[in-house]
Motif scaffolding. Structure first.
Motif, short mmCIF file in Angstrom:
data_model
loop_
_atom_site.label_atom_id
_atom_site.label_comp_id
_atom_site.label_asym_id
_atom_site.label_seq_id
_atom_site.Cartn_x
_atom_site.Cartn_y
_atom_site.Cartn_z
N ILE A 6 0.84 -1.21 0.00
CA ILE A 6 0.00 0.00 0.00
C ILE A 6 0.87 1.26 0.00
CG2 ILE A 6 -1.57 1.39 1.42
CD1 ILE A 6 -2.94 -1.22 2.25
N PHE A 7 1.88 1.31 0.88
CA PHE A 7 2.72 2.50 0.96
C PHE A 7 3.64 2.62 -0.25
CE2 PHE A 7 1.54 2.16 5.47
CZ PHE A 7 1.14 3.48 5.67
N SER A 8 3.96 1.48 -0.89
CA SER A 8 4.70 1.54 -2.15
C SER A 8 3.86 2.20 -3.23
CB SER A 8 5.10 0.13 -2.58
OG SER A 8 5.71 0.15 -3.86
N GLU A 9 2.56 1.88 -3.27
CA GLU A 9 1.65 2.51 -4.23
C GLU A 9 1.48 3.99 -3.92
OE1 GLU A 9 0.04 1.28 -6.93
OE2 GLU A 9 1.31 -0.50 -6.70
N VAL A 10 1.44 4.32 -2.64
CA VAL A 10 1.32 5.73 -2.26
C VAL A 10 2.53 6.52 -2.75
CG1 VAL A 10 1.32 7.33 -0.30
CG2 VAL A 10 -0.12 5.29 -0.25
N GLY A 11 3.73 5.98 -2.53
CA GLY A 11 4.94 6.66 -2.99
C GLY A 11 4.97 6.82 -4.50
N THR A 12 4.51 5.79 -5.22
CA THR A 12 4.46 5.86 -6.68
C THR A 12 3.51 6.96 -7.14
OG1 THR A 12 4.93 3.48 -6.86
CG2 THR A 12 3.96 4.57 -8.79
N GLY A 13 2.34 7.03 -6.50
CA GLY A 13 1.36 8.06 -6.87
C GLY A 13 1.86 9.46 -6.59
N LEU A 14 2.53 9.64 -5.47
CA LEU A 14 3.05 10.97 -5.13
C LEU A 14 4.14 11.40 -6.10
CD1 LEU A 14 3.21 10.70 -1.22
CD2 LEU A 14 1.51 11.93 -2.59
N ARG A 15 4.99 10.48 -6.51
CA ARG A 15 6.06 10.82 -7.44
C ARG A 15 5.51 11.14 -8.83
NH1 ARG A 15 8.58 6.47 -4.88
NH2 ARG A 15 7.99 5.10 -6.63
N ARG A 16 4.52 10.39 -9.27
CA ARG A 16 3.99 10.60 -10.62
C ARG A 16 3.20 11.90 -10.74
NH1 ARG A 16 1.60 4.69 -12.59
NH2 ARG A 16 3.62 3.60 -12.72
N ASN A 17 2.60 12.34 -9.66
CA ASN A 17 1.77 13.54 -9.70
C ASN A 17 2.30 14.60 -8.75
OD1 ASN A 17 -0.70 12.50 -11.38
ND2 ASN A 17 -0.34 10.93 -9.82
N LEU A 18 3.62 14.77 -8.76
CA LEU A 18 4.25 15.68 -7.79
C LEU A 18 3.74 17.12 -7.93
CD1 LEU A 18 6.32 16.00 -5.54
CD2 LEU A 18 8.07 16.40 -7.28
N SER A 19 3.60 17.58 -9.16
CA SER A 19 3.15 18.96 -9.35
C SER A 19 1.74 19.16 -8.83
CB SER A 19 3.22 19.34 -10.83
OG SER A 19 2.38 18.50 -11.61
N MET A 20 0.84 18.19 -9.05
CA MET A 20 -0.51 18.29 -8.54
C MET A 20 -0.53 18.21 -7.02
SD MET A 20 -2.57 18.80 -11.06
CE MET A 20 -4.19 18.33 -10.45
N VAL A 21 0.35 17.38 -6.45
CA VAL A 21 0.42 17.26 -5.00
C VAL A 21 0.86 18.59 -4.39
CG1 VAL A 21 1.65 16.16 -3.09
CG2 VAL A 21 0.83 14.78 -5.00
N VAL A 22 1.85 19.23 -5.01
CA VAL A 22 2.30 20.54 -4.53
C VAL A 22 1.16 21.55 -4.61
CG1 VAL A 22 3.87 22.45 -4.98
CG2 VAL A 22 4.71 20.11 -5.10
N SER A 23 0.36 21.47 -5.68
CA SER A 23 -0.79 22.37 -5.82
C SER A 23 -1.80 22.15 -4.69
CB SER A 23 -1.46 22.16 -7.17
OG SER A 23 -0.57 22.42 -8.24
#
Length: 304
Positions: A6-23
């Motif tokens: 689960i946390f591996s998937e979370v890290g993958t999602g955060l890396r792929r959408n870093l700009s949106m996460v920052v927004s």
């Protein structure tokens, strides 16, 4: 092992959408900062009301030679009229409502005026005869000022009876308007944060549509699939909430206590006890909104 996945998937999602996460972090930070400012302002208003309302006085202004009030036909209030007002304040009718009162003569009023407007040019043009003599009355219950106003407003020699709370209400109404404005802006920003979180989750799910398809084929539950996306939204909102809490703390420490507190010493201001209350509220609001919007977004995506 499932938690690691689960946390591996979370890290993958955060890396792929870093700009949106920052927004999401920035929008959450700005919106919750407005929420915190609005809460602090309401707490400040409540503190000022409890402090100043107890100190508010009723001023019974006596007629001067230039007064044009209906009770001032004879010009300046005579000593007999002043004594009559004092007797009324000491009478069994009004004395139960009065904690204490004192009389301010013309010379005392002039001295107080000069002290209050020291350095102002207006002080040079005011003379003692222009200032009214007055009784200053402290009531046991400031909300019962109408009793005093109705009893003395028609008395001969009395120019006006003024409750100082009326001036305070004008100030508090302005502060309330500012607070409501901050709440309105915060509400709009929170809506923007919710929509942005939902969009981020959908983009993250779309970028991992192949992995999601495989998870469904091997029988993974919807809860297991949804959890990483919800955690992504919560992490982004949590960072924004913590930043908003830090901004609120800095606002109280450096601006309210550090700047206003040193320059305006005659009124109390909110302190660290207020931040202890406000910061957890901001974190809870941010996390709940993120969790709910992320769950709604991923649930809708999985149903499509």
């Amino acid at each position: 092992m499932r938690f690691a996945l689960i946390f591996s998937e979370v890290g993958t999602g955060l890396r792929r959408n870093l700009s949106m996460v920052v927004s999401v972090v920035l929008v959450t930070f700005i919106s919750l900062t407005f929420v915190g400012a609005a809460i602090l302002l309401q707490m400040q208003i409540g503190q000022m009301k409890s402090y100043w309302y107890d100190k508010a006085q009723v001023a019974v202004y006596m007629c001067t030679a230039t007064s044009i009030g209906t009770n001032c036909g004879g010009g300046e209030a005579s000593q007999e009229q002043i004594d009559a007002v004092q007797a009324a304040l000491q009478s069994p009718t009004l004395s139960p409502f009065i904690e204490q009162f004192y009389f301010e003569n013309r010379d005392q009023a002039y001295q107080n005026f000069q002290n209050q407007f020291k350095g102002d040019q207006v002080a040079e043009y005011v003379t003692p005869d222009l200032l009214p003599q007055a009784f200053w009355v402290n009531l046991k219950d400031p909300s019962q000022s109408d009793v005093l106003i109705e009893s003395l407003s028609g008395t001969a020699g009395v120019d006006s009876v003024t409750d100082q709370r009326s001036y305070l209400e004008q100030i508090f109404s302005i502060l309330n308007a500012a607070s409501y404005t901050a709440i309105g802006i915060a509400a709009l920003m929170l809506v923007a944060a919710v929509l942005l979180i939902a969009t981020t989750i959908r983009l993250s799910a779309f970028s991992r549509r192949r992995e999601l398809g495989i998870m469904r084929l091997v029988g993974a539950s919807n809860r297991f699939i949804q959890t990483p996306f919800i955690i992504e939204g919560v992490i982004a909102a949590l960072i924004g909430s913590i930043l908003a809490g830090a901004a609120v703390w800095a606002m109280v420490t450096f601006f309210v206590q550090g700047y206003l507190g040193q320059r305006i010493s005659f009124t109390p201001f909110v302190g660290d006890d207020a931040t202890v209350v406000v910061i957890p509220i901001l974190v809870v609001i941010g996390v709940l909104l993120a969790a709910l919007s992320a769950k709604f977004a991923i649930s809708r995506y999985l149903k499509v």
